[in-house]
Design a protein around this motif. Structure first.
Motif, mmCIF file in Angstrom:
data_model
loop_
_atom_site.group_PDB
_atom_site.id
_atom_site.type_symbol
_atom_site.label_atom_id
_atom_site.label_comp_id
_atom_site.label_asym_id
_atom_site.label_seq_id
_atom_site.Cartn_x
_atom_site.Cartn_y
_atom_site.Cartn_z
ATOM 1 N N ILE A 193 0.318 4.295 6.114
ATOM 2 C CA ILE A 193 -0.744 3.558 5.431
ATOM 3 C C ILE A 193 -2.110 3.941 5.988
ATOM 4 O O ILE A 193 -3.033 4.270 5.244
ATOM 5 C CB ILE A 193 -0.519 2.033 5.545
ATOM 6 C CG1 ILE A 193 0.754 1.652 4.779
ATOM 7 C CG2 ILE A 193 -1.721 1.268 5.023
ATOM 8 C CD1 ILE A 193 1.222 0.246 5.042
ATOM 9 N N GLU A 233 0.814 -1.225 0.000
ATOM 10 C CA GLU A 233 0.000 0.000 0.000
ATOM 11 C C GLU A 233 0.847 1.276 0.000
ATOM 12 O O GLU A 233 0.341 2.355 -0.298
ATOM 13 C CB GLU A 233 -0.935 0.040 1.224
ATOM 14 C CG GLU A 233 -1.958 -1.072 1.266
ATOM 15 C CD GLU A 233 -1.422 -2.344 1.940
ATOM 16 O OE1 GLU A 233 -2.140 -3.346 1.922
ATOM 17 O OE2 GLU A 233 -0.299 -2.335 2.459
ATOM 18 N N LEU A 234 2.112 1.157 0.357
ATOM 19 C CA LEU A 234 2.977 2.343 0.399
ATOM 20 C C LEU A 234 3.285 2.836 -1.008
ATOM 21 O O LEU A 234 3.585 2.053 -1.906
ATOM 22 C CB LEU A 234 4.290 2.025 1.115
ATOM 23 C CG LEU A 234 4.245 1.911 2.620
ATOM 24 C CD1 LEU A 234 5.602 1.442 3.142
ATOM 25 C CD2 LEU A 234 3.876 3.238 3.255
#
Length: 142
Positions: free
Chosen positions: A119, A94-95
């Protein structure tokens, strides 16, 4: 001198200021020269000069961007390894790249917490850097 949020940006005076200024002034001069040459039949040289300065602008941009992309790839690999050694798993997918690049300044003690915050709160790179209490220096990136 200890690196922190206020002093972590680096500029190479000859490149960022002198060269960019000279290319800007040269381009403006070439445009003016080309404009004035349109009134007579001899505008071949001024057109070539303008083309050369447009090439200089493109080169100026890519000479900076290509090495930065290579540095970004190295930072992603380095930070993934560092996170793996601390957390026992790879960095979360997700980064965003800009977040990972900002996280390189975080100390080992703060990294895992900041990754989770980045996140959960969708922190920008500036917000991540502002959240860092103990900075880890990166003096190699230009």
């Amino acid at each position: 001198m200890e690196q922190n949020l206020k002093n972590h940006s680096r500029y190479v005076k000859g490149y960022h200021f002198v060269l960019s200024f000279l290319i800007l002034i040269g381009t403006i001069g070439a445009i003016i020269n080309f404009y004035h040459s349109l009134s007579n039949a001899n505008h071949y040289n001024s057109a070539l000069l303008l083309i050369l300065f447009l090439i200089a602008i493109i080169l100026f941009w890519y000479v900076r961007q290509f090495p930065l992309k290579a540095q970004d790839r190295a930072i992603f690999a380095q930070e993934n390894l560092r996170y793996f050694s601390l957390a026992g798993k790879l960095l979360p997918q997700e980064l965003r790249g800009s977040q990972i690049i900002a996280l390189r300044f975080a100390s080992d003690e703060e990294l895992i917490i900041l990754v989770d915050r980045a996140i959960a709160e969708k922190l920008s790179s500036k917000e991540i850097k502002a959240s860092i209490k103990k900075w880890r220096e990166d003096r190699y990136r230009l």
